[in-house]
Scaffold this active site. Sequence first.
Site, short mmCIF file in Angstrom:
data_model
loop_
_atom_site.label_atom_id
_atom_site.label_comp_id
_atom_site.label_asym_id
_atom_site.label_seq_id
_atom_site.Cartn_x
_atom_site.Cartn_y
_atom_site.Cartn_z
N GLY A 138 43.84 129.53 19.95
CA GLY A 138 43.70 131.13 20.04
C GLY A 138 43.57 131.76 18.77
O GLY A 138 44.35 131.47 17.88
N ASP A 164 35.79 123.56 22.36
CA ASP A 164 35.83 123.35 20.98
C ASP A 164 36.36 121.83 20.75
O ASP A 164 37.49 121.58 21.03
CB ASP A 164 36.88 124.39 20.37
CG ASP A 164 36.17 125.84 20.54
OD1 ASP A 164 35.21 126.03 20.03
OD2 ASP A 164 37.04 126.79 20.97
N ASP A 180 39.61 117.05 23.75
CA ASP A 180 39.74 116.50 22.39
C ASP A 180 40.85 116.57 21.62
O ASP A 180 41.07 115.93 20.72
CB ASP A 180 38.38 117.19 21.46
CG ASP A 180 39.07 118.43 21.01
OD1 ASP A 180 39.25 119.32 21.84
OD2 ASP A 180 39.33 118.58 19.68
N LYS A 191 43.35 134.70 17.56
CA LYS A 191 44.35 136.10 17.18
C LYS A 191 45.84 135.41 16.76
O LYS A 191 46.44 135.88 16.07
CB LYS A 191 44.25 137.12 18.09
CG LYS A 191 43.23 137.97 18.62
CD LYS A 191 43.35 138.94 19.54
CE LYS A 191 43.45 138.47 20.96
NZ LYS A 191 42.32 137.76 21.34
N GLU A 192 46.15 134.51 17.56
CA GLU A 192 47.44 133.87 17.77
C GLU A 192 47.30 133.05 16.16
O GLU A 192 48.54 132.91 15.48
CB GLU A 192 47.77 132.94 18.61
CG GLU A 192 47.82 133.55 19.94
CD GLU A 192 46.62 133.84 20.71
OE1 GLU A 192 45.61 133.85 20.15
OE2 GLU A 192 46.52 134.59 21.90
N THR A 244 39.03 129.47 23.70
CA THR A 244 38.17 130.31 23.10
C THR A 244 37.52 131.51 23.76
O THR A 244 37.75 131.54 25.15
CB THR A 244 37.01 129.52 22.29
OG1 THR A 244 36.51 130.47 21.02
CG2 THR A 244 36.02 129.40 23.23
N ASP A 258 36.80 121.26 28.19
CA ASP A 258 37.29 122.10 27.04
C ASP A 258 35.83 122.35 26.38
O ASP A 258 34.88 121.59 26.53
CB ASP A 258 38.37 121.22 25.94
CG ASP A 258 38.54 121.82 24.99
OD1 ASP A 258 38.97 123.09 24.90
OD2 ASP A 258 38.23 121.13 23.81
C1 XBP Z 1 39.97 126.11 20.65
C2 XBP Z 1 40.94 127.21 19.93
C3 XBP Z 1 40.06 128.49 19.62
C4 XBP Z 1 39.31 128.41 18.45
C5 XBP Z 1 38.99 129.70 18.26
O1 XBP Z 1 41.12 125.19 21.39
O2 XBP Z 1 41.92 126.94 19.51
O3 XBP Z 1 41.40 129.09 19.24
O4 XBP Z 1 39.58 127.78 17.49
O5 XBP Z 1 38.77 130.74 19.50
P1 XBP Z 1 40.93 124.40 22.69
P2 XBP Z 1 38.97 132.34 19.35
O6 XBP Z 1 39.44 123.62 22.20
O7 XBP Z 1 41.87 123.55 22.84
O8 XBP Z 1 40.49 125.43 23.86
O9 XBP Z 1 38.82 132.70 18.01
O10 XBP Z 1 37.70 132.91 20.27
O11 XBP Z 1 40.22 132.53 19.95
MG MG Z 2 39.55 121.51 22.15
#
Ligand code: XBP
Ligand code: MG
Length: 250
Positions: free
Chosen positions: A52, A11, A183, A54-55, A124, A9
């Site tokens: 996400g 983020d 994470d 946008k979500e 992301t 992953d």
């Molecule tokens: C990461 C996210 C992403 C980022 C934002 O989750 O939830 O939405 O916060 O990215 P994970 P975008 O680590 O579980 O993949 O704005 O590009 O969508």
């Molecule tokens: Mg993450």
Amino acid sequence: MPLKALIFDVDGTLAETERDGHRVAFNEAFRAAGLDWNWTSDLYGELLAVTGGKERIRHFCQRFDRDFLAQPDVDGLIRRLHEDKTTRYVELVGRGALPMRPGVERLLAEARAEGVRLAIATTTSPDNVTALLRASLTPAADSWFEVIGAGDVVPAKKPAPDIYLWVLERLGLAASDCLAMEDSLNGLRSSLAAGIPTLITEAQYTRGDMFTGALAVLPDLAATSLQTLVRLHARSAGQAGGDKAPLRSA
Ligand code: XBP
Ligand code: MG
């Protein structure tokens, strides 16, 4: 079953990108669009329940600004807002503002040296991933990852298994050949639903969560070698998706 690939992953796992990265870029984009929204650190922690960008914006509006959602072409508005947020995030990480978490760089080097394949499965946007890898590792670091599954390549984001299944298919590997590094609970649900044994490295917003089904829960990867991962993976047969308590290390 030998460990053939590590699927990371991004983020929270590779780097602490949420509070001082994504959140900052969202707020800048909101201000530039003339919106009076301000996502505080605490509020952002709650909004992370929805993956996400946008979500997440849509979810925020459902809670705090339903008038915004009533506008014509709201999908286009959210898409453009999010594009601006991505541009700002890419600039921010491009300045090297978000370093890799402890142990990540060494673990990637060990995996490459030992021929363990590398991949990414993240919610992301793809531009965010390449910008982070290039700025916070080396300019060629995105090429270290054979498959990068990111953003809207699958319609259903984590906790759905789709992004992990997408990556497995392109790696040509079975779930049991791999180890996922996550994470968050949404990430863990996603990887386990794809059948992949999963190790948790707790992050800013996820420390102390109940990670049922994880192989192990670690504070970070500072003391974790590839050999440790190989051993953990070896004891994973039959455990992914199960309800055994994870190993915890303080
Ligand atoms: C990461 C996210 C992403 C980022 C934002 O989750 O939830 O939405 O916060 O990215 P994970 P975008 O680590 O579980 O993949 O704005 O590009 O969508
Ligand atoms: Mg993450």
